[in-house]
Design a protein around this motif. Structure first.
Motif, short mmCIF file in Angstrom:
data_model
loop_
_atom_site.label_atom_id
_atom_site.label_comp_id
_atom_site.label_asym_id
_atom_site.label_seq_id
_atom_site.Cartn_x
_atom_site.Cartn_y
_atom_site.Cartn_z
N TRP A 220 54.81 -14.45 9.96
CA TRP A 220 55.23 -15.06 11.22
C TRP A 220 56.13 -16.26 10.97
N ASP A 221 55.88 -16.97 9.88
CA ASP A 221 56.66 -18.18 9.59
C ASP A 221 58.01 -17.86 8.95
N GLN A 222 58.03 -16.90 8.03
CA GLN A 222 59.24 -16.64 7.25
C GLN A 222 59.89 -15.30 7.56
N GLY A 223 59.18 -14.42 8.23
CA GLY A 223 59.69 -13.08 8.48
C GLY A 223 59.34 -12.14 7.33
N TYR A 224 59.34 -10.87 7.65
CA TYR A 224 58.93 -9.85 6.67
C TYR A 224 59.80 -9.86 5.42
N TYR B 226 49.60 -18.79 27.02
CA TYR B 226 50.69 -19.61 26.53
C TYR B 226 50.51 -21.10 26.78
N THR B 227 49.66 -21.47 27.71
CA THR B 227 49.44 -22.90 27.96
C THR B 227 48.22 -23.42 27.22
N ILE C 67 52.53 -14.75 19.28
CA ILE C 67 53.22 -13.47 19.43
C ILE C 67 54.72 -13.68 19.51
N THR C 68 55.11 -14.74 20.21
CA THR C 68 56.54 -15.03 20.34
C THR C 68 57.17 -15.29 18.98
N ARG C 69 56.50 -16.07 18.16
CA ARG C 69 57.03 -16.37 16.83
C ARG C 69 57.19 -15.09 16.02
N MET C 70 56.22 -14.20 16.11
CA MET C 70 56.29 -12.94 15.40
C MET C 70 57.50 -12.14 15.86
N ILE C 71 57.72 -12.07 17.16
CA ILE C 71 58.84 -11.31 17.69
C ILE C 71 60.16 -11.91 17.22
N VAL C 72 60.29 -13.22 17.37
CA VAL C 72 61.53 -13.89 16.99
C VAL C 72 61.83 -13.71 15.50
N ALA D 217 60.58 -19.12 27.49
CA ALA D 217 59.91 -20.41 27.72
C ALA D 217 59.17 -20.87 26.47
N SER D 218 58.58 -19.93 25.75
CA SER D 218 57.88 -20.30 24.52
C SER D 218 58.86 -20.82 23.47
N VAL D 219 60.00 -20.16 23.33
CA VAL D 219 61.02 -20.62 22.39
C VAL D 219 61.54 -21.99 22.81
#
Length: 189
Positions: free
Chosen positions: A20-24, A82-83, A94-99, A146-148
């Motif tokens: 999640w932090d660095q990508g696959y 999310y809040t 989840i947002t971080r994973m997607i991004v 909004a999360s980003v």
């Protein structure tokens, strides 16, 4: 919990954090093993390799039964999710994973398909009318955007507000997005 279960959980937790932090593509098995404090060979033993470990982390990350439960309002669930997370949790959201992974050439298709299968398709069936897919796309766009804006871009007016204010912001944005009407003619203000 047996030692093998503990080892598997340590690997899954470490993999989630690093993927999640660095990508696959930017993550090595040695990094994951080092973080989990286990021998790198155990990744193959428990998961069959990097791709299967990523798939397990992805599936666990997208397991969100309360969102797709027909007895729950998905908007309220998403806003609460999310809040409620602290500023530390956004890194593994989840947002971080997607991004970090949706555009990865090796796992992007898997991310998009798993997201569709586990969240989008079950929610789409609950949307009203012929424009359910468009409404759902707007819903996810608001949540992800909004999360980003709050956690990655640290946008003034979103990053520093308390959870209640952020919940109201999300509700407003989601309500506005769901009111969008599909028309043949684009309107320009």
């Amino acid at each position: 919990m047996r030692n093998s279960d503990k080892t598997r959980e340590k690997l899954l937790s470490a993999a989630t954090e690093v993927f999640w932090d660095q990508g696959y593509s930017n993550t090595s098995l040695r990094q994951i093993a080092r973080m989990a404090d286990v021998d790198v060979a155990l990744i193959s033993r428990y998961f069959g390799g990097k791709l299967k470990l990523f798939e397990a982390a992805l599936t666990a990350g997208l397991y969100w039964p309360e969102l797709i439960d027909p007895d729950n309002d998905p908007i309220k669930v998403a806003i609460a999710k999310y809040t409620a997370s602290s500023s530390e949790d956004h890194k593994f959201s989840i947002t971080r994973m997607i991004v970090m992974n949706a555009s990865d050439p090796q796992v992007g298709d898997m991310v998009r398909q798993t997201l569709f299968d586990t969240l989008v398709a079950p929610l789409e069936s609950r949307m009203d009318g012929e424009h359910g897919a468009a409404q759902l796309a707007m819903f996810f766009s608001v949540i992800i955007g909004a999360s980003v804006a709050r956690h990655s871009l640290l946008m003034p007016g979103m990053a520093e507000v308390d959870a209640d204010t952020h919940a109201r912001q999300l509700r407003y944005l989601i309500d506005a997005a769901l009111q969008f009407e599909i028309s043949e003619e684009p309107t320009v203000p």
